[in-house]
Design a protein around this motif. Structure first.
Motif, PDB file in Angstrom:
ATOM      1  N   ARG A  11       1.560   9.752  -5.370  1.00  0.00           N
ATOM      2  CA  ARG A  11       1.853  11.028  -4.721  1.00  0.00           C
ATOM      3  C   ARG A  11       3.296  11.513  -4.777  1.00  0.00           C
ATOM      4  O   ARG A  11       3.549  12.696  -4.561  1.00  0.00           O
ATOM      5  CB  ARG A  11       1.512  10.915  -3.223  1.00  0.00           C
ATOM      6  CG  ARG A  11       0.060  10.769  -2.903  1.00  0.00           C
ATOM      7  CD  ARG A  11      -0.477  12.082  -2.318  1.00  0.00           C
ATOM      8  NE  ARG A  11      -1.882  12.001  -2.020  1.00  0.00           N
ATOM      9  CZ  ARG A  11      -2.365  11.573  -0.868  1.00  0.00           C
ATOM     10  NH1 ARG A  11      -1.538  11.199   0.088  1.00  0.00           N
ATOM     11  NH2 ARG A  11      -3.652  11.539  -0.676  1.00  0.00           N
ATOM     12  N   LEU A  16       0.778   4.160  -2.810  1.00  0.00           N
ATOM     13  CA  LEU A  16       0.590   5.582  -2.497  1.00  0.00           C
ATOM     14  C   LEU A  16       1.691   6.422  -3.138  1.00  0.00           C
ATOM     15  O   LEU A  16       1.426   7.492  -3.703  1.00  0.00           O
ATOM     16  CB  LEU A  16       0.583   5.801  -0.972  1.00  0.00           C
ATOM     17  CG  LEU A  16       0.349   7.256  -0.572  1.00  0.00           C
ATOM     18  CD1 LEU A  16      -1.122   7.631  -0.731  1.00  0.00           C
ATOM     19  CD2 LEU A  16       0.804   7.526   0.855  1.00  0.00           C
ATOM     20  N   ASP A  52       0.825  -1.219   0.000  1.00  0.00           N
ATOM     21  CA  ASP A  52       0.000   0.000   0.000  1.00  0.00           C
ATOM     22  C   ASP A  52       0.856   1.265   0.000  1.00  0.00           C
ATOM     23  O   ASP A  52       0.488   2.275  -0.589  1.00  0.00           O
ATOM     24  CB  ASP A  52      -0.931   0.029   1.218  1.00  0.00           C
ATOM     25  CG  ASP A  52      -2.097  -0.925   1.027  1.00  0.00           C
ATOM     26  OD1 ASP A  52      -2.313  -1.382  -0.122  1.00  0.00           O
ATOM     27  OD2 ASP A  52      -2.775  -1.230   2.024  1.00  0.00           O
TER      28      ASP A  52
END
Ligand code: PLP
Length: 425
Positions: free
Chosen positions: A294, A290, A286
């Protein structure tokens, strides 16, 4: 139209001074800029901290040619820990990838810059470190610039060793988390800061696995124990560990038996893993997902070139096939450290192939490095502000491909030069 405007504005710089006109304004701005630059450059020279670059005219390796130095030079200052920078199989893999996948992607990853080899390398990195997933960056500097800002918010806290690498410091500067700096490898101070940081949502402890100026290794067992006690996540930068620390070269977490307790690793492809360039983060799936959404250096910078991917991928294959190269490091490091200490030198750190020969005086470090080059050994003196005042040193880096004779030759030269310059008796 836009091009013409750009062209005409750039012409202003070349125009002779026209009193009162735009040219004059531009020229006086240039003159002011020049004065500022000159004074900054003079200040650097005046402080004795000017860094000049020696020009290598051969491939990177334990034996190199350096412009202005006749004959072969023994190289003891590269991060080429395993000698893979010019390993024939690594070079062949780079050439093959260049031919098959082209020079580059002309794109960032999420637009049209992802090739099968990028995905395969990410999968291989995760497997090497025994983590769930990995993400590639143009460099580890970028991996450090991308991580903290993407992960941490003003609700969170980051606790950072005071001697962490500049790229970790810069990465932390970019994020809005609450910042705590603990004294170098000081577990009492880290504990005090962790206690203070209990009020925040998430705590991230950030440390270099191995510190490149001192050759010392972070006390990861103790850090992980504290992280467990105070509910913190552990991040390590493994640039000076990946490929050669630990029984199979997985790094500091393997060396210290905490692979299951360190959550996030950043490292480089530009040192032991072939030395081309590139960096990565590896950790929970995860987190990596991300970062793909980002992390700014990932979103806004070009994909790694295929040749670089090919070289790094082959370097990892070689390491996963056999730990033999990684295992020769420890013995060679020990050979250098023990012989130098027996001769009367103080070598900072322990067990790491970064062996800083501590001299104290900046000028002594600089002249001794020059004397060493005259004897065919390339080493570099480090002084303030790269290291603290009064702690100047010559940093020697051992590579698995240095022969025992190379190392003995280096020690002999140090002893000669050290005696001449009064550094040892
Ligand atoms: N982190 C550490 C500890 C380093 O020593 C370096 C390089 O000197 C970096 C990060 C940056 O790595 P890269 O050269 O891949 O940007």
């Amino acid at each position: 139209m836009w091009c013409r405007r750009l062209l005409s504005s750039s012409l202003v710089w070349a125009r002779p001074v026209a009193p009162g006109g735009g040219g004059h304004r531009a020229h006086s701005a240039l003159a002011q800029l020049t004065r500022i630059l000159e004074s900054q450059l003079d200040a650097i020279r005046g402080a004795g901290t000017w860094k000049s670059e020696r020009i290598i005219t051969s491939k990177q390796g334990p034996h190199i040619n350096v412009e202005g130095s006749p004959g072969g030079i023994l190289n003891f200052c590269a991060n080429n820990y395993l000698g893979l920078s010019s390993h024939p199989e690594v070079i062949q893999a780079g050439l093959k990838a260049l031919e098959q996948f082209g020079a580059g992607l002309s794109s960032v990853r999420f637009i049209c810059g992802t090739q099968a080899i990028h995905k395969a390398l990410e999968e291989k990195i995760a497997r090497f470190h025994q983590r769930e997933d990995a993400i590639l960056y143009p460099s580890c500097f970028d991996a450090n610039a991308g991580l903290f800002e993407a992960l941490l918010t003003p609700e969170d806290a980051v606790l950072s060793d005071e001697l962490n690498h500049a790229s970790i410091i810069d990465g932390i500067r970019l994020c809005k988390a609450n910042k705590y700096r603990y004294r170098h490898m000081d577990m009492r101070d880290l504990e005090a800061k962790l206690l203070e940081a209990q009020k925040h949502r998430l705590r991230l402890v950030a440390t270099d696995g191995a510190f490149s100026m001192d050759g010392d290794i972070a006390p990861l067992r103790e850090i992980c124990q504290l992280a467990q006690k105070y509910k913190a996540v552990v991040f390590i930068d493994e640039c000076h560990a990946t490929g050669f620390l630990g029984p199979t070269g997985r790094g500091t977490d393997e060396l210290l038996g905490v692979m299951d307790q360190v959550t996030i690793i950043n490292s480089t492809l530009g040192k032991a893993l072939g030395g081309a360039s590139g960096g990565y983060t590896t950790g929970p799936r995860d987190l990596i997902s991300l970062l793909r959404q980002r992390a700014r250096p990932y979103l806004f910078s070009n994909s790694l070139p295929p040749a670089v991917v090919g070289c790094a991928s082959k370097a990892l294959d070689l390491l996963m096939e056999s730990s033999a190269i990684a295992q020769t490091m420890a013995a060679k490091t020990q050979q250098f450290r023990s012989k130098m200490e027996a001769a009367g030198f103080t070598i900072s750190g322990r067990e790491h192939p970064i062996c800083p020969v501590m001299l104290g005086d900046a000028r002594l470090a600089s002249v001794m490095a020059e004397d060493m080059l005259k004897r065919g050994i390339y080493v570099i003196g480090f002084s303030y502000p790269v290291v603290p005042q009064g702690k100047a040193r010559i940093r020697v880096q051992i590579s698995a491909v240095h022969s025992e004779e190379d190392i003995d030759h280096c020690v002999r030269a140090f002893v000669e030069v050290g005696k001449q310059r009064g550094a040892i008796l």
